[in-house]
Design an enzyme around this catalytic site. Structure first.
Site, PDB file in Angstrom:
ATOM      1  N   HIS A 153      -3.747   6.080   3.529  1.00  0.00           N
ATOM      2  CA  HIS A 153      -4.482   4.911   3.056  1.00  0.00           C
ATOM      3  C   HIS A 153      -3.931   3.613   3.632  1.00  0.00           C
ATOM      4  O   HIS A 153      -4.673   2.768   4.141  1.00  0.00           O
ATOM      5  CB  HIS A 153      -4.437   4.880   1.529  1.00  0.00           C
ATOM      6  CG  HIS A 153      -5.237   3.789   0.905  1.00  0.00           C
ATOM      7  ND1 HIS A 153      -4.694   2.588   0.510  1.00  0.00           N
ATOM      8  CD2 HIS A 153      -6.551   3.716   0.611  1.00  0.00           C
ATOM      9  CE1 HIS A 153      -5.632   1.824  -0.009  1.00  0.00           C
ATOM     10  NE2 HIS A 153      -6.771   2.478   0.028  1.00  0.00           N
TER      11      HIS A 153
ATOM     12  N   ASP B 283       0.836  -1.198   0.000  1.00  0.00           N
ATOM     13  CA  ASP B 283       0.000   0.000   0.000  1.00  0.00           C
ATOM     14  C   ASP B 283       0.874   1.251   0.000  1.00  0.00           C
ATOM     15  O   ASP B 283       1.960   1.248  -0.582  1.00  0.00           O
ATOM     16  CB  ASP B 283      -0.917  -0.033   1.230  1.00  0.00           C
ATOM     17  CG  ASP B 283      -2.273   0.572   0.949  1.00  0.00           C
ATOM     18  OD1 ASP B 283      -2.348   1.802   0.785  1.00  0.00           O
ATOM     19  OD2 ASP B 283      -3.267  -0.177   0.900  1.00  0.00           O
TER      20      ASP B 283
ATOM     21  N   SER C 211     -11.201  -0.779  -0.833  1.00  0.00           N
ATOM     22  CA  SER C 211      -9.922  -1.055  -0.177  1.00  0.00           C
ATOM     23  C   SER C 211     -10.128  -1.443   1.273  1.00  0.00           C
ATOM     24  O   SER C 211      -9.481  -2.352   1.792  1.00  0.00           O
ATOM     25  CB  SER C 211      -9.026   0.185  -0.239  1.00  0.00           C
ATOM     26  OG  SER C 211      -8.510   0.388  -1.517  1.00  0.00           O
TER      27      SER C 211
END
Length: 511
Positions: free
Chosen positions: A200, A151, A345
Site C-alpha cells: 500500500h 503508511d 488512499s
C-alpha cells in the site's frame, strides 16, 4: 481566498485506523471493543508530571510523546473505570482508549491485483493525460518539496522510485530506521487475509511521484503488513514528519471519529505552510465522517472512476474538499513489480502530488491558501450523470494538475513569466450525454469571437460551434441537428489568435 469551510470536530467515541489495501476496509464491527487491552492514552495539562500521575494511580508509562503518553491500566481497574478517573483528574487534559484496527469479515473485499507491467506503462497510464500532468510539468515538478508518506512503508529500491526516496525515514512498527514495505506471509491478525497491507505505501508513494516527480519522499511506517496501527503511533509519525521538515503529509489512513492524540499533532500545522491530505473513506456511505479527513486543517479526498463518477466504494460528505481518480490506478508494488488498485488512499496521493506542484511554484503559500488553490484547480463533476445524488458532497470537483498550476502561475511568475497564457478551453460537463447542453469557455485571451471545430477520433470534422466572447454551447449534434454517435471528440479553435491547436476533448455518451 475563502473557499474552506471549517467543520466541527466530533466527540470521541471509537476509532479504526484504515487504509485501502488489497483489503477489506479496516472498519470495526458495530459495538465491538477494538482497543489494546490494559493501555490508555493520556494528554497532560501544561506543567503536569507523568511520574506523579503514575504514582497517584499505580500506572506505568509505556510510550511518551509529551504531552501525550501511553500508560498501563493499574491492577484492580478496568480500562473504562480508569478512563473515568483520568478524565476527572485536573492534571489530565484528555484521555482515550488505545484504539486499534481490524479487517472483519463481511466488509467488501477490495483487491489490489499484481500485474505484469513496465515502468513505461506506469508513466504513460491514462490518468496522467486525464490530469494533464505533462502540461503541469512544463511549469512545476515538485522540486524542493519534502513529502512525508505515513503508511506501510515504501520499497525505496523500486526502479520507478529511483532517487525519489530520501534518508531519514522511520519505522514506528519495528522501531528502527528501515521503513521498508514488506510482507511476512503470515495472517497475523487471524482475519483470513494474509499481508493485506503490504504494498500500500509503495503504491501511494508511486502515485505521488508520478504527479510530482522531483519532490522528495520521506517514508514513515506506521501500518504493519496487515494494515493495522494505533492512534498513538500515527500521532508519533505526524510529529516525526514535522520535525523532519515535511512540507506535505500524506495520510492515506483514517478513523471513524476524532482522536485527541492525533488532533494534538495536527494542531501545530494550523497557520503554517504545511499541508495534509487524507481519504474520505471507502465505506461507500456519507456516515461516519472519517478523521483526520474531516478536520478543517486536512484536505479530505473522495474517489471517482475513469468517467469522473463517484466510485461505488468511495464515501462522500459535505466536508470533502476535492475528488481525484481512485479506480484502476497502476503503481509500483512492494515486490518490485506493479499493481492495479482502487481506493480513496490512491485518490489522496494524487492530491498530495498536486499540492507539491503548487508549493514548488510558491513555497510561501500558507495552509489555507494552498488548500484554496487545490480546490480551485478542478473540473466540475456534480452535474455528471450518476453524481447528482452527491451534489455538494464530492468537493469542488475532480482535481486537474494543470488547472491547479494555472491558478498560481500569473502571480508566482511576475518578472520571470513561467506561463505564456496560451488560450485554454474549459468544457463542462465532460463527459455528457448527447442532447445535454455542454458549455465551452475559452480562458486567457478568449474574450473574442471565433469558432470551435469538433473533430472525431478519425480526424473528420463533426460540427462547428460559434463562440461569442470566448464562450459557446453544444448539445452533441452535428451541423444538421443530428445527434452524433457516442465517442471521443477533439476541439480546435479557429478565428482567435494563438488558439488554433487542439485545446480539448469531450466524451459524448449515449442519450
Amino acid at each position: 481566498m475563502a473557499l474552506r469551510s471549517h467543520r466541527n470536530k466530533s466527540s470521541l467515541r471509537r476509532f479504526v485506523i484504515w487504509a485501502w489495501l488489497p483489503l477489506s476496509l479496516a472498519v470495526g464491527r458495530s459495538g465491538a471493543e477494538e482497543y489494546l487491552p490494559g493501555v490508555l492514552h493520556v494528554e497532560l495539562v501544561p506543567g503536569a508530571s507523568i511520574d506523579l500521575l503514575n504514582d497517584r494511580y499505580g500506572s506505568t508509562s509505556i510510550d511518551s510523546l509529551p504531552p501525550l503518553y501511553q500508560i498501563s491500566v493499574p491492577e484492580g481497574e478496568t480500562e473504562a473505570s480508569f478512563l473515568l478517573l483520568l478524565l476527572a483528574d485536573p492534571d489530565v487534559a484528555d484521555a482515550e482508549y488505545s484504539w486499534e484496527s481490524e479487517t472483519p469479515e463481511g466488509i467488501r473485499q477490495m483487491v489490489v491485483t499484481a500485474v505484469g507491467a513496465t515502468i513505461e506503462d506506469y508513466l504513460d497510464q491514462g490518468v496522467a493525460e486525464r490530469l494533464r500532468l505533462a502540461d503541469a510539468h512544463a511549469h512545476a515538478r515538485g522540486e524542493g518539496i519534502l513529502i512525508a508518506v505515513i503508511d506501510t512503508g515504501v520499497l525505496a529500491s523500486h526502479p520507478a522510485l529511483q532517487d525519489a526516496i530520501v534518508p531519514g525515514g522511520w519505522d514506528f512498527v519495528d522501531d528502527d530506521s528501515d521503513p521498508a514495505d514488506s510482507a511476512d506471509g503470515i495472517d497475523n491478525d487471524d482475519d483470513g487475509l494474509t499481508d493485506e497491507g503490504a504494498g500500500h505505501g509503495t503504491m501511494v508513494a508511486g502515485i505521488i511521484h508520478l504527479v510530482a516527480p522531483e519532490a522528495r519522499l520521506l517514508p514513515i511506517r506506521v501500518l504493519d503488513d496487515e494494515g493495522q496501527s494505533t492512534t498513538f503511533m500515527v500521532a508519533r509519525a505526524i510529529r516525526y514528519a514535522l520535525d523532519q521538515g515535511a512540507d506535505l503529509v500524506n495520510l492515506s489512513l483514517g478513523l471513524t471519529e476524532q482522536s485527541s492524540v492525533i488532533d494534538n499533532e495536527i494542531e501545530p500545522t494550523e497557520d503554517t505552510s504545511v499541508g495534509l491530505a487524507s481519504g474520505a473513506g471507502n465505506l461507500g456511505s456519507e456516515d461516519p465522517e472519517y478523521y483526520p479527513a474531516g478536520d478543517s486543517r486536512v484536505l479530505s479526498i473522495a474517489a471517482v472512476d475513469s468517467m469522473d463518477i463517484k466510485a461505488d466504494f468511495s464515501s462522500w460528505h459535505s466536508s470533502v474538499d476535492v475528488s481525484a481518480p481512485g479506480q484502476g490506478i497502476l503503481a509500483p508494488y512492494h515486490d518490485g513489480g506493479y499493481a492495479v488498485g482502487a481506493g480513496t488512499s490512491f485518490a489522496t496521493a494524487f492530491v498530495t502530488g498536486i499540492a507539491a506542484l503548487l508549493q514548488s511554484i510558491d513555497p510561501n503559500l500558507n495552509q489555507d491558501d494552498l488548500y484554496d488553490l487545490v480546490e480551485l484547480g478542478t473540473v466540475p463533476i456534480d452535474d455528471l450523470p450518476g453524481n447528482e445524488p452527491y451534489e455538494g458532497e464530492l468537493g469542488s470537483g475532480r482535481v486537474d494538475a494543470f488547472e491547479a498550476v494555472l491558478t498560481l502561475l500569473p502571480t508566482a511568475a511576475a518578472g520571470d513569466r513561467l506561463h505564456d497564457r496560451t488560450p485554454r478551453l474549459v468544457i463542462s460537463p465532460n463527459p455528457a450525454p448527447a442532447g445535454r447542453t455542454i458549455n465551452l469557455s475559452l480562458r486567457n485571451g478568449g474574450d473574442r469571437n471565433g469558432t470551435a471545430i469538433l473533430v472525431d477520433a478519425l480526424g473528420r470534422e463533426a460540427g462547428r460551434i460559434p463562440l461569442s466572447g470566448g464562450a459557446g454551447t453544444w448539445t452533441g449534434r452535428d451541423g444538421s441537428g443530428r445527434n452524433l454517435p457516442a465517442g471521443l471528440y477533439f476541439i480546435r479553435i479557429a478565428g482567435i489568435s494563438g488558439a488554433a491547436a487542439n485545446l480539448g476533448r469531450v466524451v459524448l455518451l449515449k442519450p
